[in-house]
Design an enzyme around this catalytic site. Structure first.
Site, PDB file in Angstrom:
ATOM      1  N   ALA A   1      49.441  37.826  44.877  1.00 24.79           N
ATOM      2  CA  ALA A   1      48.865  38.604  45.976  1.00 24.79           C
ATOM      3  C   ALA A   1      47.775  39.552  45.498  1.00 24.79           C
ATOM      4  CB  ALA A   1      49.951  39.405  46.690  1.00 24.79           C
TER       5      ALA A   1
ATOM      6  N   GLY B   1      50.082  44.122  39.336  1.00 25.40           N
ATOM      7  CA  GLY B   1      49.966  43.098  38.297  1.00 25.40           C
ATOM      8  C   GLY B   1      48.780  42.178  38.521  1.00 25.40           C
ATOM      9  N   CYS B   2      48.570  41.778  39.760  1.00 28.85           N
ATOM     10  CA  CYS B   2      47.464  40.869  40.069  1.00 28.85           C
ATOM     11  C   CYS B   2      46.118  41.562  39.869  1.00 28.85           C
ATOM     12  CB  CYS B   2      47.611  40.337  41.489  1.00 28.85           C
ATOM     13  SG  CYS B   2      49.109  39.327  41.691  1.00 28.85           S
ATOM     14  N   THR B   3      46.069  42.860  40.150  1.00 26.80           N
ATOM     15  CA  THR B   3      44.837  43.616  39.906  1.00 26.80           C
ATOM     16  C   THR B   3      44.552  43.680  38.418  1.00 26.80           C
ATOM     17  OG1 THR B   3      45.107  44.903  41.932  1.00 26.80           O
ATOM     18  CG2 THR B   3      43.714  45.856  40.217  1.00 26.80           C
TER      19      THR B   3
ATOM     20  N   ALA C   1      43.286  40.208  37.334  1.00 22.25           N
ATOM     21  CA  ALA C   1      41.942  39.921  37.837  1.00 22.25           C
ATOM     22  C   ALA C   1      40.894  40.761  37.113  1.00 22.25           C
ATOM     23  CB  ALA C   1      41.883  40.167  39.345  1.00 22.25           C
TER      24      ALA C   1
END
Length: 161
Positions: A46, A51-53, A56
């Site tokens: 998401a 974590g995804c930030t 990315a």
């Protein structure tokens, strides 16, 4: 205790399934149109989560060295293109973000299915990274990767450290 059932995963030597997905800019991106370039495709749960930030931003910071070695980076999540555009803007991301809202590509690539989340078995995106050669053949397949430190490890695995 039984392990959760795993979706069919890709392995080195497999030809990656082709796809066309909408990007954060609204353009359609077709994997086969990138033949002749090496491609890193990573799947994440998401946009705009911690974590995804981190992942990315790490890919964006490494994009120059990856591109210098002939790699294109594609991040794929089930988020809508509009949310991906906000994610790119908010965090100054330079990688291409793709929307797989129906999770068909994730499923075909083994990046969606049963996984453990805080000790419970749930259906969800399996954080995964696959590297393709210029002919669309998988050269590296990593499933259940950690968000933090993953890009640095990938760079080492690709001898780009």
């Amino acid at each position: 205790m039984t392990q959760p059932a795993q979706p069919s995963r890709l392995s080195p030597g497999d030809v990656a399934p082709d796809f066309t997905l909408p990007s954060d800019t609204g353009e359609q991106v077709t994997l086969s149109s990138l033949r002749g370039r090496k491609v890193v495709v990573y799947f994440y749960p998401a946009a705009m989560t911690p974590g995804c930030t981190t992942q990315a931003c790490d890919f964006s910071e490494s994009l120059g060295s990856l591109e210098a070695q002939g790699y294109t980076v594609l991040g794929v999540s089930p988020d809508a293109p509009e949310k991906l555009a906000r994610f790119r803007e908010r965090d100054g991301l330079s990688i291409t973000l793709l929307s797989d809202a129906d999770k068909q590509v994730m499923s075909a690539w083994g990046a969606f299915g049963e996984k453990k989340n805080y000790g419970k078995v749930v259906q969800g995106v399996i954080r995964s990274t696959l590297v393709l050669d210029e002919d669309g053949v998988v050269t590296l397949a990593q499933y259940n990767v950690r968000a933090t430190g993953h890009v640095a490890k990938l760079r080492r695995d690709l001898a780009l450290a």
